[in-house]
Design a protein around this motif. Structure first.
Motif, PDB file in Angstrom:
ATOM      1  N   ARG A  62       0.840  -1.193   0.000  1.00 22.47           N
ATOM      2  CA  ARG A  62       0.000   0.000   0.000  1.00 22.47           C
ATOM      3  C   ARG A  62       0.882   1.252   0.000  1.00 22.47           C
ATOM      4  O   ARG A  62       1.702   1.421  -0.905  1.00 22.47           O
ATOM      5  CB  ARG A  62      -0.971  -0.050   1.197  1.00 22.47           C
ATOM      6  N   SER A  63       0.732   2.106   0.987  1.00 23.42           N
ATOM      7  CA  SER A  63       1.404   3.408   0.922  1.00 23.42           C
ATOM      8  C   SER A  63       2.926   3.306   0.994  1.00 23.42           C
ATOM      9  O   SER A  63       3.638   4.038   0.296  1.00 23.42           O
ATOM     10  CB  SER A  63       0.887   4.317   2.042  1.00 23.42           C
ATOM     11  N   GLU A  91      -1.092  -2.223  -6.018  1.00 25.60           N
ATOM     12  CA  GLU A  91      -1.706  -1.834  -4.748  1.00 25.60           C
ATOM     13  C   GLU A  91      -2.767  -2.847  -4.349  1.00 25.60           C
ATOM     14  O   GLU A  91      -3.572  -3.290  -5.171  1.00 25.60           O
ATOM     15  CB  GLU A  91      -2.336  -0.448  -4.863  1.00 25.60           C
ATOM     16  N   SER A  93      -5.666  -4.021  -1.100  1.00 27.22           N
ATOM     17  CA  SER A  93      -6.535  -3.425  -0.087  1.00 27.22           C
ATOM     18  C   SER A  93      -6.034  -3.737   1.320  1.00 27.22           C
ATOM     19  O   SER A  93      -5.250  -4.658   1.537  1.00 27.22           O
ATOM     20  CB  SER A  93      -7.963  -3.944  -0.250  1.00 27.22           C
ATOM     21  N   SER A  94      -6.521  -2.984   2.265  1.00 24.90           N
ATOM     22  CA  SER A  94      -6.209  -3.232   3.670  1.00 24.90           C
ATOM     23  C   SER A  94      -7.104  -4.354   4.191  1.00 24.90           C
ATOM     24  O   SER A  94      -8.133  -4.675   3.592  1.00 24.90           O
ATOM     25  CB  SER A  94      -6.423  -1.957   4.482  1.00 24.90           C
ATOM     26  N   CYS A 124       0.944  -3.387   6.011  1.00 25.20           N
ATOM     27  CA  CYS A 124       1.301  -2.011   6.343  1.00 25.20           C
ATOM     28  C   CYS A 124       1.574  -1.909   7.849  1.00 25.20           C
ATOM     29  O   CYS A 124       1.128  -2.755   8.631  1.00 25.20           O
ATOM     30  CB  CYS A 124       0.169  -1.073   5.946  1.00 25.20           C
TER      31      CYS A 124
END
Length: 248
Positions: A62-63, A91, A93-94, A124
């Motif tokens: 992700r980020s 990317e 998803s959380s 993350c």
């Protein structure tokens, strides 16, 4: 009889010359065939090496992953090359949608599995909880379950190698003993999981980024309240990641 000796000698010399000429031609032809074979083997080896250098690693995150690609290419969505591999940012998803998201990303490479050298996956830093013993324990249990499902998707389902980044530390302001215990227990479990399952490699980013107390090193943090790595942090990750890529 004495007059025949010069003639016999002449014939013998001619025959010897013909034999030597034939032998010489044969060695030359064999040498050319050897050169041809060597050239073919070199070409085949070069083609194989070129094919290997074009292997793809699907980089799922992700980020922090986006920041890593921005560090490499100036664009979080732009693929890049490193150590002979093509790194592709994907990317995901959380939690709780992370496993479904990984499956969707893998589906984009259906029929192209042979081009993929590995899938890189990590959680993350916000996916690991502290704050209390029960909360940390539930978070740890959850991450183990998600990782098992990712393994099933990547290694068992797609027959791809899986590189897993272990826990990412947070800045000191957002770190407590329960979070540190959660992250370190996950890292220990992940190392054992990798040793017991073929096709799994661990990227130990925690040891690169974490201070002795388990928080993100101040010199690697974007800010005192921001747990994303800065340029120095990403450069430190680069050195460790390059070593891992060299062993693939």
């Amino acid at each position: 009889m004495r007059r025949m000796k010069p003639l016999v000698l002449f014939v013998a010399v001619v025959l010897l010359a013909l034999v030597l000429a034939a032998a010489s031609a044969g060695c030359s032809g064999e040498a050319k065939r050897e050169e041809s074979r060597a050239g073919s083997e070199t070409s085949a080896r070069s083609a194989t090496e070129e094919k290997a250098s074009g292997k793809v690693i699907l980089m799922m995150g992700r980020s922090v992953m986006g920041g890593w690609f921005s560090h490499w290419s100036g664009d979080s969505t732009k693929k890049t090359r490193r150590r002979g591999f093509e790194l592709v940012p994907l990317e995901v998803s959380s939690p709780p949608d992370v496993v479904t998201s990984v499956a969707d990303r893998l589906a984009e490479y259906s029929g192209k599995e042979d081009s993929v050298a590995a899938v890189y996956f990590k959680f993350c830093f916000d996916d690991f909880a502290g704050g209390g013993k029960q909360e940390a324990a539930e978070s740890l249990k959850e991450k183990k379950a998600y990782l098992r499902h990712v393994y099933e998707q990547v290694v068992e389902g797609r027959k791809m190698r899986l590189i897993v980044g272990n826990a990412l530390p947070k800045v000191k302001q957002h770190t407590d003993p329960f979070l540190v215990a959660n992250e370190r227990q996950f890292n220990e479990w992940l190392a054992a999981f990798a040793s017991e399952h073929q096709g799994v490699v661990v990227f130990d980013q925690y040891s690169v980024l974490a201070d002795e107390d388990g928080s993100l090193r101040a010199e690697y943090a974007t800010g005192p309240d921001d747990s994303h790595p800065n340029e120095a942090g990403y450069k430190a990750l680069d050195r460790a990641f390059d070593e891992l890529l060299a062993e693939l």
